[in-house]
Design an enzyme around this catalytic site. Structure first.
Site, PDB file in Angstrom:
ATOM      1  N   LYS A 165       0.832  -1.200   0.000  1.00  0.00           N
ATOM      2  CA  LYS A 165       0.000   0.000   0.000  1.00  0.00           C
ATOM      3  C   LYS A 165       0.870   1.254   0.000  1.00  0.00           C
ATOM      4  CE  LYS A 165      -3.198  -3.014   0.186  1.00  0.00           C
ATOM      5  NZ  LYS A 165      -3.822  -3.460  -1.069  1.00  0.00           N
ATOM      6  N   LYS A 266     -14.071  -8.169  -6.052  1.00  0.00           N
ATOM      7  CA  LYS A 266     -14.304  -8.390  -4.623  1.00  0.00           C
ATOM      8  C   LYS A 266     -15.794  -8.678  -4.418  1.00  0.00           C
ATOM      9  CE  LYS A 266     -10.594  -5.865  -2.286  1.00  0.00           C
ATOM     10  NZ  LYS A 266      -9.676  -5.308  -3.282  1.00  0.00           N
TER      11      LYS A 266
HETATM   12 MG    MG Z   1      -6.886  -2.677  -3.901  1.00  0.00          MG
END
Ligand code: MG
Length: 370
Positions: A165, A266
């Site tokens: 990230k 997702k």
């Molecule tokens: Mg992502």
């Protein structure tokens, strides 16, 4: 067969380590998960889970899941859980949009379909591929040293693909992070740098062009589809779109506009397995690679996603994340898809293959039907 009862549980899932996204702007320590049990008039039982990644990651939150289920569940009583497209039409009529509310209900119905027909979900979703499902780690943002340590810890658990990230307000700090991680791991592992929409397009273009010679994927650089498209047109690394993909039409547009090379599927963001499968099939048909996982949750949510990944050609699947590998509570010890040296596999039992321990779930927070 008809749905007779829907029981709703809430469970708090503590993360093993506090987790920071994108330049430290979002801190997570625990997740609020909702687990549903659907029972039929023929005593079939299905389980599903909806667990947003906190309330600041997407337009979704734990209490919202349960409030939405309160609107939808009464409309599902009396419906056949094995008619998945009908179930989804009933849910969409009862509450337009709000896909994250519907995923647990949809997944529980798939679990019943599997158990009723005797098939593992991956076989109902297209057929189990021979190869295992490759996993990627999720590396919180931090100083380069902290991130190197996190990748080392993930490597010790077998992970060889890492979603790191990035996305602070300081472009040069991000370039440094990416350079250090790529120098150290770029030759042996696969790296993704996921900004979780933290950059403006000028920042993304600067960072990506300064690191253009490195072998890495970049994920969701900016907030909106259009900003990401601007970045796509002025950079060259493979790009993954994640948070700006909500419905099938978003993926069609991504394909038409050449906006990315990989789509992150997702289940919770898209509304469950029924809609995620349609997007997976489109991606495979159109030559887009996929990441297939859930937004968060226990081994139940993870295993549902692994079934979809297990039925996706390995050529079109980059990786899957197991949230439960970062969680300290286990609702189904010894069951489901677990990390084995960086890969996993969908269970062979009919349905999802995860039966939660109701002692761990505690008392239900709502019951619909008789
Ligand atoms: Mg992502």
């Amino acid at each position: 067969m008809k749905i007779a009862r829907i029981t709703v549980y809430q469970i708090t899932l503590p993360l093993e380590h506090p987790y920071r996204l994108s330049g430290g702007r979002l801190l997570f320590e625990k997740l609020d998960s909702t687990i549903v049990k659907i029972q039929t008039n023929e005593d079939a039982v299905g389980w599903g889970e909806a667990c947003p990644w906190g309330s600041t990651y997407l337009p979704a939150f734990g209490k919202g899941v349960r409030a939405g289920i309160e609107e939808i569940a009464p409309q599902l009583i009396g419906q056949d859980p094995c008619k998945l497209d009908v179930i989804n039409r009933v849910m969409d009529r009862a509450l337009p949009a709000h896909p994250y509310v519907k995923s647990a209900l949809d997944i529980a119905c798939w679990d019943i379909l599997g158990k009723t027909t005797g098939f593992a979900l991956c076989d109902l979703l297209g057929g189990r591929r021979d190869e295992p499902v490759g996993l990627h780690s999720s590396i919180p943002t931090g100083t380069p040293d902290e991130m190197v340590k996190s990748v080392d810890a993930a490597r010790a658990k077998g992970y060889r693909v890492h979603s790191c990230k990035v996305g602070g307000s300081d472009v040069y700090a991000d370039i440094k992070r990416i350079k250090i991680l790529t120098d150290k791991f770029g030759q042996c592992d696969e790296l993704t740098f996921d900004a979780n929409r933290a950059w403006l397009s000028d920042e993304a273009i600067q960072v990506m062009n300064a690191t253009a010679s490195f072998s890495a994927y970049f994920e969701q650089p900016c907030e909106t589809f259009d900003e990401c498209l601007t970045v796509r047109r002025l950079t060259r690394q493979p790009m993954i779109l994640d948070e700006c993909i909500h419905i099938f039409q978003d993926v069609v547009r991504a394909h038409q506009e050449h906006a990315c090379q990989v789509i992150s599927i997702k289940l919770n963001r898209l509304g469950g397995l029924t809609k995620a499968r349609r997007i997976r099939d489109f991606c495979v048909t159109m030559g887009l690679r996929t990441i297939i996982e859930d937004t968060g949750g226990s081994v139940l949510a993870d295993t549902a996603a692994v079934h979809l990944a297990q039925s996706t050609p390995i050529t079109h699947h980059r990786a899957t994340w197991l949230c439960h590998d970062m969680i300290t509570v286990d609702i189904a010890p010894g069951q489901g898809a677990r990390n084995t040296a960086g890969v996993t596999a969908a269970p062979f039992e009919p349905g999802i293959g995860v039966e939660p321990d109701v002692q761990v779930l505690g008392e239900p927070v709502a019951i619909f039907g008789g």
